[in-house]
Design a protein around this motif. Structure first.
Motif, mmCIF file in Angstrom:
data_model
loop_
_atom_site.group_PDB
_atom_site.id
_atom_site.type_symbol
_atom_site.label_atom_id
_atom_site.label_comp_id
_atom_site.label_asym_id
_atom_site.label_seq_id
_atom_site.Cartn_x
_atom_site.Cartn_y
_atom_site.Cartn_z
ATOM 1 N N ASN A 29 0.807 -1.225 0.000
ATOM 2 C CA ASN A 29 0.000 0.000 0.000
ATOM 3 C C ASN A 29 0.838 1.272 0.000
ATOM 4 O OD1 ASN A 29 -2.280 -1.542 0.029
ATOM 5 N ND2 ASN A 29 -3.081 -0.786 1.977
ATOM 6 N N ALA A 32 -0.273 3.946 -2.534
ATOM 7 C CA ALA A 32 -1.605 4.447 -2.194
ATOM 8 C C ALA A 32 -1.544 5.332 -0.955
ATOM 9 C CB ALA A 32 -2.564 3.279 -1.963
ATOM 10 N N VAL A 33 -0.713 4.971 0.014
ATOM 11 C CA VAL A 33 -0.539 5.774 1.221
ATOM 12 C C VAL A 33 0.035 7.139 0.867
ATOM 13 C CG1 VAL A 33 0.892 5.986 3.310
ATOM 14 C CG2 VAL A 33 -0.365 3.868 2.856
ATOM 15 N N LEU A 36 -2.639 9.354 -0.850
ATOM 16 C CA LEU A 36 -3.664 9.842 0.067
ATOM 17 C C LEU A 36 -3.086 10.893 1.010
ATOM 18 C CD1 LEU A 36 -6.444 9.822 1.307
ATOM 19 C CD2 LEU A 36 -5.795 7.788 2.632
ATOM 20 N N VAL A 124 -12.409 8.052 0.885
ATOM 21 C CA VAL A 124 -11.434 6.972 0.986
ATOM 22 C C VAL A 124 -12.167 5.682 1.341
ATOM 23 C CG1 VAL A 124 -9.318 6.165 2.107
ATOM 24 C CG2 VAL A 124 -9.758 8.625 1.880
ATOM 25 N N LEU A 126 -11.549 1.811 2.656
ATOM 26 C CA LEU A 126 -10.727 0.724 3.177
ATOM 27 C C LEU A 126 -11.511 -0.543 2.898
ATOM 28 C CD1 LEU A 126 -9.551 3.223 4.601
ATOM 29 C CD2 LEU A 126 -9.278 1.830 6.657
ATOM 30 N N LEU A 142 -7.568 2.240 -0.054
ATOM 31 C CA LEU A 142 -6.507 1.563 0.668
ATOM 32 C C LEU A 142 -6.935 0.097 0.789
ATOM 33 C CD1 LEU A 142 -5.620 4.067 3.551
ATOM 34 C CD2 LEU A 142 -4.315 3.610 1.462
ATOM 35 N N ALA A 164 -4.680 0.032 8.220
ATOM 36 C CA ALA A 164 -4.548 0.604 6.885
ATOM 37 C C ALA A 164 -4.247 2.102 6.878
ATOM 38 C CB ALA A 164 -5.810 0.316 6.072
ATOM 39 N N LEU A 165 -4.839 2.855 7.815
ATOM 40 C CA LEU A 165 -4.628 4.303 7.837
ATOM 41 C C LEU A 165 -3.411 4.726 8.652
ATOM 42 C CD1 LEU A 165 -8.105 6.088 8.091
ATOM 43 C CD2 LEU A 165 -6.363 6.431 6.343
ATOM 44 N N VAL A 168 -0.560 6.364 6.829
ATOM 45 C CA VAL A 168 -0.919 7.722 6.408
ATOM 46 C C VAL A 168 -0.697 8.691 7.562
ATOM 47 C CG1 VAL A 168 -2.778 9.195 5.542
ATOM 48 C CG2 VAL A 168 -2.597 6.818 4.758
#
Length: 346
Positions: A29, A32-33, A36, A124, A126, A142, A164-165, A168
């Protein structure tokens, strides 16, 4: 059902995939991270809104504490039916809208994300199924990288949702300690899996329980919500989650009925207040057992992590506890009555 090889419940087998899932998520990821994080920096959302149901909504409770404490971003939970049933079209321009779903197939979540994006929100998803309607509706995705999740009781997708976040957040805050903790998290999850024997022993204590109250504060409160759901779902136990602070008010009366308590023992800024609440409950005669990274917990999870990653290891340990509690009660956690894997609501 035995606890050997392929006769084990899917819930246990999928729970044990957590280290691999998290390692893959953190590795795959990265782009993608970065995208974002750049979008959040550039668009500077004034607040965040989460959209989810069930286990995914409990992950959002954890994310709420993360975003509010780390990014000073107020977070609200959106009721999907406000739009899909009542027809209200919320003005979410300037908001960060986060939708969490394993399947990405629930129409109410998808429709709310689509509407939010049309009003100018930064949306966003997930989501585990990358080609799902939810992934297509959101501006950023994500992926949870879980692979197929077949057990009705979501485990690895919930744990991935907690993670997942976090990269970020680490990117936006420059928190090197969080970055180090994320890199070490797969190994800490592997060590948590080694606690399965202790989890089975603790579960034996609750084998004949009809009710169980789950307590926590702060980052672990969403883990307590998830624990209460899993106890209902897999064990047929009536369980409810409470903030340790709120429980000391009206709900404390339930101690007079002899209801047992399971508390999450965090290693963060909430612990001193939580410990005092637990001490007060024990002084009042509560049957309270603890799970988490604090020394002296009945099911102690690996220490040395980060307050934002500790709920991941704590929840993994709880899943081991819940699966063995179900088996100890003669139940199959993969076949809870009246439930199916994907519930599509409007």
């Amino acid at each position: 059902m035995t606890s050997e090889g392929h006769n084990e419940p899917l819930m246990l087998r999928e729970t044990r995939e957590a280290p691999h899932v998290v390692r893959r998520l953190l590795t795959e990821n990265r782009e993608a991270v970065a995208r974002l994080a750049a979008a959040i920096r550039g668009r500077r959302p004034a607040y965040a809104v989460t959209i989810a149901r069930g286990s995914s909504d409990h992950a959002c409770t954890v994310l709420k504490y993360v975003l509010e404490t780390q990014l000073s971003l107020p977070v609200a939970s959106l009721g999907p039916s406000v739009h899909t049933l009542y027809g209200a079209r919320l003005d979410l321009a300037g908001a960060l809208v986060i939708a969490v779903s394993q399947s990405g197939a629930s129409p109410d979540v998808v429709e709310n994300v689509r509407a939010a994006r049309e009003t100018g929100a930064l949306t966003v998803a997930l989501v585990n199924v990358e080609g799902s309607p939810l992934a297509e509706a959101a501006e950023f995705v994500l992926p949870l990288r879980c692979g197929p999740e077949q057990a009705v009781a979501a485990t690895k997708s919930y744990l991935a949702s907690l993670c997942a976040l976090l990269p970020v957040v680490a990117e936006l805050t420059g928190d090197e300690a969080l970055g180090d903790a994320l890199n070490a998290l797969p190994e800490r999850l592997t060590r948590t899996l080694e606690l399965e024997g202790q989890a089975r022993e603790l579960a034996e204590r609750y084998r004949f329980a009809d009710n169980l109250l789950v307590l926590a504060r702060g980052y672990h409160y969403g883990a307590a919500q998830e624990a209460a759901l899993k106890l209902k779902e897999t064990c047929g136990i009536h369980a409810e989650a409470y903030s340790a602070a709120e429980f000391s008010h009206g709900p404390k009366r339930l101690l007079a009925e002899g209801l047992p308590l399971l508390g999450f023992a965090s290693a963060d800024a909430a612990w001193d207040a939580t410990r005092q609440a637990y001490d007060d409950l024990r002084a009042a005669g509560a049957d309270l057992r603890l799970l988490g990274p604090q020394a002296g917990a009945d099911l102690p999870t690996p220490t040395g992590g980060h307050p934002l990653t500790d709920p991941v290891t704590s929840t993994l340990a709880f899943y081991l506890f819940a699966a063995h509690l179900a088996l100890g009660r003669g139940l199959d956690p993969d076949q809870p009555p009246l439930l199916s894997k994907v519930t599509k609501t409007r």
